[in-house]
Design an enzyme around this catalytic site. Structure first.
Site, short mmCIF file in Angstrom:
data_model
loop_
_atom_site.label_atom_id
_atom_site.label_comp_id
_atom_site.label_asym_id
_atom_site.label_seq_id
_atom_site.Cartn_x
_atom_site.Cartn_y
_atom_site.Cartn_z
N CYS A 117 1.03 -1.11 -0.42
CA CYS A 117 0.14 -0.14 0.27
C CYS A 117 0.52 1.28 -0.03
O CYS A 117 1.98 0.87 0.60
CB CYS A 117 -1.20 -0.05 1.42
SG CYS A 117 -0.20 -0.23 2.57
N PRO A 137 3.00 -2.16 4.26
CA PRO A 137 2.95 -0.50 3.83
C PRO A 137 5.01 -0.11 3.03
O PRO A 137 5.70 -0.53 3.49
CB PRO A 137 2.65 0.23 5.27
CG PRO A 137 4.01 -0.87 5.81
CD PRO A 137 3.57 -1.98 5.30
N ASP A 138 4.63 0.70 2.98
CA ASP A 138 5.31 1.18 1.94
C ASP A 138 6.15 2.11 2.80
O ASP A 138 5.42 2.53 3.81
CB ASP A 138 5.51 2.45 0.52
CG ASP A 138 6.39 2.93 -0.20
OD1 ASP A 138 7.46 2.74 0.15
OD2 ASP A 138 5.87 3.80 -1.22
N THR A 139 7.30 2.57 3.07
CA THR A 139 8.03 3.18 3.91
C THR A 139 7.35 4.29 4.38
O THR A 139 6.78 5.25 2.69
CB THR A 139 9.46 3.66 3.11
OG1 THR A 139 10.47 3.03 2.68
CG2 THR A 139 10.21 4.44 4.40
N GLY A 174 4.36 4.62 5.08
CA GLY A 174 3.06 4.51 5.21
C GLY A 174 2.13 3.96 6.45
O GLY A 174 0.64 4.44 6.00
#
Length: 754
Positions: free
Chosen positions: A233, A266-268, A270
């Site tokens: 995401c 999650p993305d960094t 996120g």
């Protein structure tokens, strides 16, 4: 993206299956049929059923687990589609945009399987790819080079084939970035595009339901259908809510509508709330926000249900079992500098795919080269960077061009080059065979000096004031190399470059056979020089990996007949593009589904080169259009809910076929393309890509090409009904060599029943 460790099963004991869930978005809910994921579900749910609550929490937070059920060790995610990042003895592959320019299903799959095999043999389990988004909403988007282009159909097929290639190599595909992540500016708030937390909220991409489904969700349908095991995401917002805690995105669309059975991570940066992320669809986290103690508190106060915890734990293991990583055959994870060479013969594949991807946009009989007597080479892009091949490329603050041969991306898209063949080296190897004399200026701007000189015709001395003009004069062929740089952390500031364009015009003013070669991260304008009488050819591509120079020279000399096609429209002016970078907190996708050629068609804007365009050294003709129209169809799909969406969406409901003949003197490959125009009531773009095939045809021969139409290809999103609808009425059929070069046309009529 950083390397993330989480839990994998190293052993499995015979345990009873877990009961099915009843809430939307939980596995086995709403009657979603898992199909060939069922075995993975049984293994994962049985394993999780025997764990304590603490062990389940350890599983979803990235800690090791040792129980009577077996032991779990770390499973790693790593970028990316272009090859393993920051590792020794690995290959640097073409970026996804280059691969898409091949319009070749076999090439896309072959690269994915090769990339996957290198991950597998280095002991890495999850590839952070395919990069289905950024799609390419705006040509100024900094990371569009990482994806498959702005057409949802082409992007979707490439995403699906990439996922399948990774799976067949034994690793888990983890698509990104979900969803509507289309620019770098303000991705972390505060105007920044970097990966660090700026302390303010990121931008919100605001799109209506029709746009969401028909454009941005479309590629993820394909990826999920082909076995996607993980989804990243994005760090940004969608319709006002952070993607990683957006129930509509994760629970409703991804996990229920698309039937996605894997995990969301999650993305960094996120994650901002453990509770909001957990209850709304995120399944894994390793930051301090998503800690074991925090999750324990959420369980104890009733904010997080045991059913959702079980669902997260199971989803963390679904992809692992689906690709059979539990068989214990994968080599142990290697350190980045370990001498474990996993490259095999991948250099050959990289060279072939690079050549296949290059699109010949213009050719006044200048190419292929025929042993020129004197050849001059211009531009920094022709030669190596001063220090290399690998440099830590942080795009933020960098210029719009690269002072060396650009063959890989930046940030998450930067490959680990074991070596790099720039065009200068590949050309040198070729001219030695041919006896050509080559001169060069490996810079985009050239300042003369009294210590440099050029042997000139008719004199026994050297010129004391050499220039681009001096080098271009008396050359049989002048090759001018251009690039455009962008990547993670910053968007593009220009679609053309004054220094490079001045170089082209200066060379062309003094050389009547000026050939321009471009490798770019996105649409690159060329109207500053394209109509110059002495610009005789243009070869255009994306970033090609370690064999880049060889791939280019193979095309220049005709060892490979060009067959690449554009995956984006090249405009005449920057103002011709309808979507620019958004600099506010609310980014409204008011253009709807009208991206790239769809916008140009709808507004009668004439491009310089259209979507799908690409020339060959031979010629082709089209004939015998035949349409096998669909029989009467139900208005809405009536199949079961399944992985990849309603099962009916994938039914073949019709066929379109044409004959393509090679009428030239050389063997070559053509890419016939099928476009559909929907009934007026559907309110769709003028034409939409709905089929393509790359076919190799010998000189004087012909081939019959058949395009299969799936139900989803003739459907559009009915917002009130929240279903894919097949419209009754006349569909227009166009087959041709690009979105504007349409050779044949016809119609078919669809009748629907309620």
């Amino acid at each position: 993206m950083k390397v993330l460790s989480f839990i994998v099963a190293a052993a499995l004991l015979g345990l009873t299956g877990a009961s099915s869930n009843s809430s939307p978005g939980l596995l086995k809910s709403d009657g979603v049929v898992l199909g060939d994921w069922e075995s993975a579900y049984q293994k994962a749910s049985s394993f999780v059923a025997g764990l304590t609550t603490d062990q389940k929490l350890a599983l979803i937070t990235g800690s090791s687990v040792n129980s009577t059920n077996g032991s779990f060790s770390g499973l790693t995610f790593l970028d990316g589609d272009m090859g393993l990042q920051n590792f020794f003895y690995v290959s640097a592959f073409s970026l996804s945009s280059a691969l898409a320019m091949t319009w070749d299903r076999d090439a896309i799959y072959a690269q994915a399987k090769a990339v996957g095999s290198e991950f597998y043999n280095k002991g890495i389990q999850v590839v952070a790819g395919p990069t289905s988004q950024p799609l390419g909403r705006t040509p100024w988007g900094g990371r569009i080079v990482e994806g498959f282009g702005p057409d949802p159909y082409l992007n979707g097929l490439a995403s699906g084939l990439t996922a399948k290639g990774y799976i067949d190599a034994g690793v888990i595909p983890g698509a990104k970035h979900f969803l509507l992540y289309e620019q770098e500016t303000n991705r972390t708030g505060g105007g920044g595009g970097g990966g660090g937390d700026s302390g303010s909220a990121p931008y919100s991409s605001n799109a209506d339901d029709k746009t969401l489904h028909e454009t941005y969700l479309w590629p993820f349908y394909d990826a999920v259908k082909h076995g996607l095991g993980a989804v990243m995401c994005a760090m940004t917002k969608v319709n006002g809510t952070l993607s990683c805690q957006n129930s509509d995105l994760l629970m409703k669309h991804l996990k229920t509508e698309l039937g996605f059975p894997g995990l969301v991570w999650p993305d960094t940066n996120g994650q901002s709330s453990a509770l909001e992320s957990a209850v709304n669809g995120e399944d894994y986290g390793s930051s301090s926000i998503w800690s074991t103690s925090t999750m324990e508190t959420l369980l104890s106060n009733g904010s997080l249900s045991e059913a959702r915890l079980d669902d997260m734990a199971v989803r963390n293991l679904m992809g692992y079992y689906y690709v059979n990583l539990d068989n214990g055959l994968q080599p142990e994870e290697q350190s980045e500098d370990a001498y474990v060479d996993v490259r095999g013969n991948h250099s050959k594949l990289i060279r072939e795919n690079g050549a296949k991807s290059m699109a010949l946009l213009k050719n006044k009989n200048a190419l292929p080269l025929r042993k020129p007597r004197v050849m001059s080479v211009f531009g920094a892009h022709a030669g190596p960077v001063l220090g290399g091949p690998n440099t830590a490329m942080d795009i933020e603050g960098s210029g719009p061009t690269y002072q060396g041969h650009l063959a890989t991306g930046t940030g998450s898209a930067q490959a680990s080059l074991p070596y790099l063949v720039p065009p200068y080296v590949a050309l040198t190897n070729r001219i030695i065979e041919d006896g050509t004399m080559m001169r060069w200026v490996l810079n985009d701007t050239y300042s003369s000096s009294s210590t440099s000189g050029l042997i000139t015709e008719g004199t026994d001395s050297t010129a004391v004031d050499p220039s681009f003009a001096d080098y271009a004069t008396n050359s049989d062929a002048c090759l001018v190399f251009l690039n455009a740089l962008s990547g993670e952390g910053a968007d593009r500031t220009e679609l053309y470059n004054d220094d490079q364009d001045t170089m082209v015009n200066t060379v062309a003013d003094n050389c009547n056979n000026t050939i321009v070669i471009i490798n770019t991260v996105g649409p690159r304008l060329m109207d500053q020089w394209i109509e110059h009488d002495n610009v005789t050819a243009v070869l255009y591509g994306s970033l090609l990996g370690q064999e880049s120079g060889n791939s280019i020279v193979d095309i220049l000399y005709g060892d490979v007949n060009p067959s690449g096609r554009l995956i984006h429209t090249i405009a005449k002016n920057e103002s011709d593009y309808n979507v620019k970078i958004c600099y506010t907190a609310q980014c409204n996708f008011t253009e709807g589904v009208y991206l790239d050629y769809r916008y140009f068609d709808a507004h009668n804007v004439t491009p310089r080169y259209p979507f799908g365009h690409g020339l060959s050294y031979t010629t082709f003709s089209y004939s015998d259009l035949n349409i096998e129209k669909p029989s009467t169809l139900s208005k809405y799909p009536t199949g079961e809910k399944a992985v990849g969406g309603n099962s009916d969406l994938w039914d073949i409901v019709g066929n379109v076929s044409v004959k393509v003949a090679n009428t030239g003197s050389l063997d070559g490959a053509e890419v016939p393309q099928l476009y559909l125009g929907f009934p007026t009531a559907a309110q769709q773009p003028v034409r939409q890509l709905r089929g393509f095939e790359r076919v190799e045809i010998a000189s004087g021969k012909q081939s019959q090409v058949t395009f299969q139409l799936r139900r989803r290809d003739i459907s559009y999103w009915d917002v009130p009904a929240q279903q894919w609808l097949v419209a009754s009425g006349d569909y227009k059929v166009y087959v041709g060599a690009s979105s504007r070069d349409l050779k044949l046309n016809g119609t078919f009529t669809v009748q629907t029943s309620s």
